[in-house]
Design an enzyme around this catalytic site. Structure first.
Site, PDB file in Angstrom:
ATOM      1  N   GLU A 246      20.105  65.685  37.114  1.00 18.44           N
ATOM      2  CA  GLU A 246      18.656  65.892  37.209  1.00 18.44           C
ATOM      3  C   GLU A 246      18.187  66.229  38.620  1.00 18.44           C
ATOM      4  OE1 GLU A 246      17.770  62.197  35.383  1.00 18.44           O
ATOM      5  OE2 GLU A 246      17.196  63.138  33.487  1.00 18.44           O
TER       6      GLU A 246
ATOM      7  N   GLN B 297      24.420  63.075  39.224  1.00 21.25           N
ATOM      8  CA  GLN B 297      25.404  62.493  38.315  1.00 21.25           C
ATOM      9  C   GLN B 297      26.302  63.592  37.770  1.00 21.25           C
ATOM     10  OE1 GLN B 297      21.809  61.765  35.925  1.00 21.25           O
ATOM     11  NE2 GLN B 297      23.209  61.672  34.205  1.00 21.25           N
TER      12      GLN B 297
END
Lengths: 760, 760
Positions: free
Chosen positions: A476, A577
């Site tokens: 994100e 991530q």
């Protein structure tokens, strides 16, 4: 199951009240009950949450899981001293959550400010046998003289979600001078919760009852001799309008009858009933280790305890929230976490739960179809955050920027569409493990078709090639990009699987098949380059890099956003991530060992791991790359996301997905048990710290047990039909129990201390 | 004003947190700010209330004064120890409310659990000069070594009224990295409150800001040397849409500008400005005693402090709530308490405030007219409980009976109509003291006419006699009776006064005059019987009596209702509070000394005094009966309603009317200063414990000072026109200052230790 570990709180500290209230939350999928102390502390967030019981307090707020009236708090006075561990001296303190039974126990020796010592023993559990049942017991023993004990407890509806009110108190009653009952309705009138309680008290004690300001209180008092225990057992029954057999007219009465029956049984018998259910669960699912690090077993037991506690198996209109039922973080909403991080555990241990989680999406198809339609697409665009209705629950705008006063549109709901393919991925995984044709015919194929139709409509034609523009992948920190590899590959998988099952189940839909064929033929799948690297998106490789050491040291805190704006972060090679690494995890059969290795090596240094979803997946891929030492480090760190030393990392709830990832890391990473394209694979790469792993799993209707050491693997279970699996590169098939010498299947891997299958 | 007393908290106790939070509430009529400690305690109800800022959280709830976001709380860590007086040892503790300035001061020497000593000094005040301004200062001095101090404070909108949410958070901001601002709107969209805060900190300290879960927080930390003070001054500005100059577009900006200007001034200067206003107030109103019991002066100063704090002089659309602005009891609603118990003090010291309180009713005439119309009557039936709109706010049904599950209709709103006449009584009293013809022409006569029209329409014809049926008098233990003496006499007074002023102000309303004449001629006024007793109502004397000793010992607790149902109590001669005695207090000129004596003697033994309104009125009547010893007992007991030892009697707010009654008891009772039918009367009956009383008052535009001893009274003030008053039975008139020898006007009263006017 006497070998099950316990979670112990090392000491009483006002600094970690919420950490342990979260970690030790009681849960049975229906209810979650934070492990708050009986006595109140200002910093302690009390919480009881009922799966699916959502409400929105005002148009300016977001739908959230309602913090229900409190039943556990007790105001205790001992010879006039208000019992609190802040005052006087805590001479002895033990608190532990027994994973075997779900019972929480506390034993305190308190030297009160009046100079007298009291032993306070508390126990409680939320029943796994009757999901509406909560039992708690407190025993107070004055050690230095006789004592006057007064306890005020009841049903306290002054609870809010940080000041947001959700419930009207519609009725408070005391029946037969013994049974308390409060009925509460959401302000929008849509739901009702009925809470009934009974306190068993010493016969010579005195009780009075009163109701005021949303509190229904029983005030109990008694005199107790030195060395004797003043014991109070409180039994509570929580029912709601979401219950299967709910009828408005009779619900309160039935709740009372149920409570009375439970009261008859008594604490010990009710606990035994609940423990029996827990025992069955552990039999079906526990991963048992021999490890030099005993915290490894605790991490696994902790993870599986919460995987049980958070999962609403009773109602397929509920799914698992990002914090389970342990706190108010993420408002109790359901994310892609469920299908990707949590469902695999259930699928491999109790597949009917995986089916149920998928059914939650099926019931909510309309919400996904609505969102797709409203955005000009077809099929189903499931909401980024989902609650009861299946409509998008992500707030339209993020929290106000307190410096600028501006609110940004929340990007995830607008563009983080990969969850659509993630759901499809889980449907396919479900069928591969279960071969459940009934589910596929009734629900599964529909889910696949509707998600596939979304992708087909969403792709754009760029010079004949189909591309997916303006998306956000799992990472994100990189927003609004074109052709995010994770998204494109997963979308391809989604459409391919839909087309496959449409054919398999003989569904006549020529238009879809033709559109799918075209999509599959023309969708751009970013290929690996000469260095075996797959670009995260069209522009990623062109962006600059910076030294992330500092931010990696503070991982989980999003410290990068203090130094750079989101827009700036977006223009650098910075990952929150796993993204391409996540892709190689999801569809391993699409990538070579060299590609796994290369992409792990490239992306990991660029990844801060600010998401709890990151570490464990890196661990699995590191294991698959035979970097077992690194994998073990990742796995251990993933286990510390909640259990680590940070006093506040889980104040508002556990990282539910992280518990699933602990299991994934052990089973898919180290044991190397995976399902790929309908076949079972076993590629062990156990860390040196582990001597053995034993685990049960379910495979196509059969319960299997696996016992792995560094030398052998013993598999037992299939009694009639042979069990077939790939052991390293070799296909084996057998009936009953069989032990294999690993050296016959795997070659030692240089420097890794492990072995490698002759074919990966 | 250096002689003003202070209210001191004897020690820190977790049992009396709310008692002292109430007693020491800061108030300026605009805001009320409960005296909660900076550090939180679970049993402590934080509260900030803004006059007139009401909201109803749901249709099942009642309109209530909104508990606003908190600005006072501070989470303090000293070398990592969370500061709370429950932990460690409280070596020294002083807290006092300085009535002279309204400043609350606390000085604590704390031995922390870490073994180190810290001095914590807190000060705060709510400005009397700028009603939106709240200042607080905390200074922390480590005594044993240097220390790390961290303080988290801000604007906390998680506050609710016992779980009932009223506000949406519409914006939270930090300006210039220094100024915090939160904007909140009632859920119904009708009102807005804007809270702005600034923390002045040591230059070397560090601050960060964050907003989450309805909390806007500044986190400050710094290192402070041993013996040095870490000082934080927090200045806050509270503005609302009820403000006179409110404009939605500019309010937040103006609030910030006002805050910045205040910050420039600094704590001391702002305090001095506020103290100056307080000084003027005390000059205009203080009753100064010489008494052998020093608590008498404290009781009076306490009463007058709160009479200032509770009175919203800034806005005539607000009136005084039953708990002032000190707590959530009675939901912040306005009762008859205001006109009968509170208005007389203001009338005699600052008559414009009395005018304003009456204007509140005038603005709300429509609500009263609506209620009358809906019940089939004419004129104005003011609501029993009034808030912002003037409509009836009394909940239709009482709280649920937790044993039966039934809710009873609230009788007061249905039948306790005497408040209509009480308001009229206050209008008349206002004119008598002020001769304010403008008010009477514009508002007063309308109030009298509309209230009179109500009574005329409400009376029923019984064989030619007019009666008032199915009413409740002030004694709420006797419901639904006919011809309650208090009500009938007050209604008569109401209509008579209306007729009088209609004539006086030359208002042409022949129909009313004729109806009034008929009403006054035919209304039944229960006469005194041969024993000089007036029946409380038609049936009262026929009811049985019981021994009330036990209940009188527990007075204020309504203990009788634990033994008898309301219906049973209704059928006995049991009074909650003064009724006929109240009548003789209200209209003294209608009754002879013998009647006062007889009715006090008859009714008092039948009165439990379960209402805080009872004792002081009994005290005044006892004084008027020259039972001065008994009067003093009553008065002292009335003073203990809030200030007494009961740790919880005022948890949810002071008994506002009781503060007015303390003044009434002293001035009308002991000094014997009354206004009767337009004339000033002075009939001193000072208790033996008092050596002197000095007080200022206002009489028809002139400030008078009165100084009374057992021998003399000195009156000064009237410089131009002579002051005329009745001293005992003699009419005296003089200019300037005059001292009278009491023995010349009053004869000694046997056994009472006092004197009695030659004509009563």
């Amino acid at each position: 199951m006497s070998t099950l570990t316990r979670l112990q709180e090392p000491q009483f500290s006002p600094h970690t009240l919420n950490k342990f209230a979260t970690l030790m939350t009681a849960g049975n999928g229906y209810l979650g009950l934070r492990a708050c102390h009986e006595e109140a502390y200002t910093d302690q967030t009390r919480g009881m949450y009922l799966a699916g019981f959502y409400h929105r307090s005002s148009p300016l707020e977001t739908t959230e899981l309602v913090n229900l009236p409190d039943i556990l708090q007790m105001r205790i006075e001992l010879d006039g001293e208000i019992f609190t561990l802040l005052a006087g001296q805590v001479v002895e303190y033990q608190r532990e959550l027994d994973f075997a039974t779900g019972e929480l126990r506390r034993n305190v020796l308190w030297l009160a400010p009046n100079g007298k010592r009291y032993r306070i023993e508390c126990q409680r559990f939320l029943s796994a046998a009757q999901h509406s049942l909560v039992c708690s017991r407190i025993a107070i023993t004055p050690l230095d003289s006789e004592a006057t004990v007064t306890i005020s407890t009841g049903i306290d509806a002054t609870q809010t979600n940080s000041g947001r009110q959700h419930l009207d108190e519609t009725s408070v009653r005391v029946f037969e001078q013994r049974y308390l009952q409060g009925c509460y309705r959401t302000l929008d009138g849509s739901n009702e919760v009925i809470i009934s309680s009974y306190c068993a008290l010493p016969s010579e004690s005195h009780s009075s009852f009163y109701a005021k300001n949303r509190r229904l209180t029983q005030h109990c008092s008694g005199l107790v001799a030195q060395g004797e225990a003043f014991s109070l057992v409180k039994t509570s029954w929580i029912a709601s309008s979401l219950d299967e057999n709910y009828r408005a007219e009779t619900c309160a009465e039935f709740a009372l009858q149920n409570l009375m029956q439970c009261v008859e049984c008594g604490y010990e018998q009710l606990l035994a009933q609940s423990a029996q259910v827990w025992n069955g669960y552990w039999q079906r699912s526990r991963v048992k280790l021999e490890s030099v690090n005993e915290e490894d077993q605790i991490a696994l037991d902790f993870a599986l305890y919460h995987l049980y506690a958070m999962t609403p198996v009773h109602n397929e209109r509920c799914s698992i929230a990002a914090k389970g039922l342990t706190g108010e973080g993420y408002k109790g909403h359901v994310f892609w976490d469920t299908e990707v991080f949590l469902l695999p555990f259930h699928l491999m241990t109790q597949p009917h739960i995986a089916r149920q989680l998928l059914s939650y999406r099926w019931h909510n198809l309309r919400g996904g179809q609505k969102k797709a339609r409203e955005n000009g697409w077809q099929g189903a665009l499931f909401p980024w955050e989902s609650a009861w209705t299946g409509e998008e629950e992500t707030p339209e705008f993020a929290a106000i920027n307190i410096r600028t006063g501006l609110r940004q549109k929340v990007a995830s709901a607008l563009a983080e569409h990969h969850l659509v393919a993630d759901i499809a991925w889980a449907v396919d995984a479900y069928y591969q493990v279960t071969a459940d044709e009934v589910f596929m015919r009734e629900r599964g194929v529909t889910l696949l078709l509707e998600t596939a139709r979304f992708w087909i409509s969403r792709a754009v034609n760029v010079n004949g090639r189909l591309e997916l523009h303006d998306v956000i992948g799992p990472d994100e920190y990189t927003e609004h990009v074109d052709n995010n590899a994770y998204t494109n590959y997963l979308a391809f998988h989604n459409v391919e699987r839909a087309r496959h099952y449409v054919q398999q189940f003989g569904i006549q839909n020529a238009a879809f098949v033709s559109a799918a064929d075209d999509f599959l033929e023309r969708l751009w799948l970013p290929p690996a380059n000469e260095q075996n690297l797959i670009a995260q998106d069209d522009t990623f490789f062109s962006k600059p890099t910076i030294d992330l050491t500092r931010y990696k040291q503070q991982q989980g805190t999003q410290a990068i956003l203090l130094d750079y704006s989101r827009a700036e972060v977006n223009e650098m090679q910075i990952l929150k991530q796993a993204d391409v690494v996540m892709l190689t995890y999801m569809l391993p059969w699409r990538f070579t060992a060299e590609q796994l290795e290369a992409n792990l090596g490239y992306y990991e240094p660029r990844t801060i791991h600010d998401s709890s979803l990151s570490k464990a997946i890196h661990g699995v891929i590191a294991a698959r790359c035979y970097r077992v030492t690194q994998a073990y480090e990742f796995w251990q760190q993933a286990g510390l996301i909640d259990l680590g030393d940070d006093p506040h990392s889980c104040d508002d709830g556990i990282h539910a997905a992280a518990t699933g990832a602990i299991w994934l890391g052990a089973v898919q990473g180290f044991v190397g048990l995976t399902v790929e394209q309908g076949e079972l694979h076993l590629n062990p790469r156990m860390p040196a710290q582990w001597q053995s792993v034993a685990l049960p799993f379910f495979w196509q209707g059969t319960q299997i047990h696996l016992m792995l050491t560094h030398q052998h693997v013993t598999i037992s279970g299939a009694q009639n039909t042979p069990l077939t699996l790939w052991l390293g590169g070799k296909h084996v098939s057998f009936v009953g129990t069989q032990t294999f010498l690993l050296a016959e299947f795997f070659a030692p891997v240089n420097g890794s201390g492990t072995t490698k299958g002759t074919k990966q």
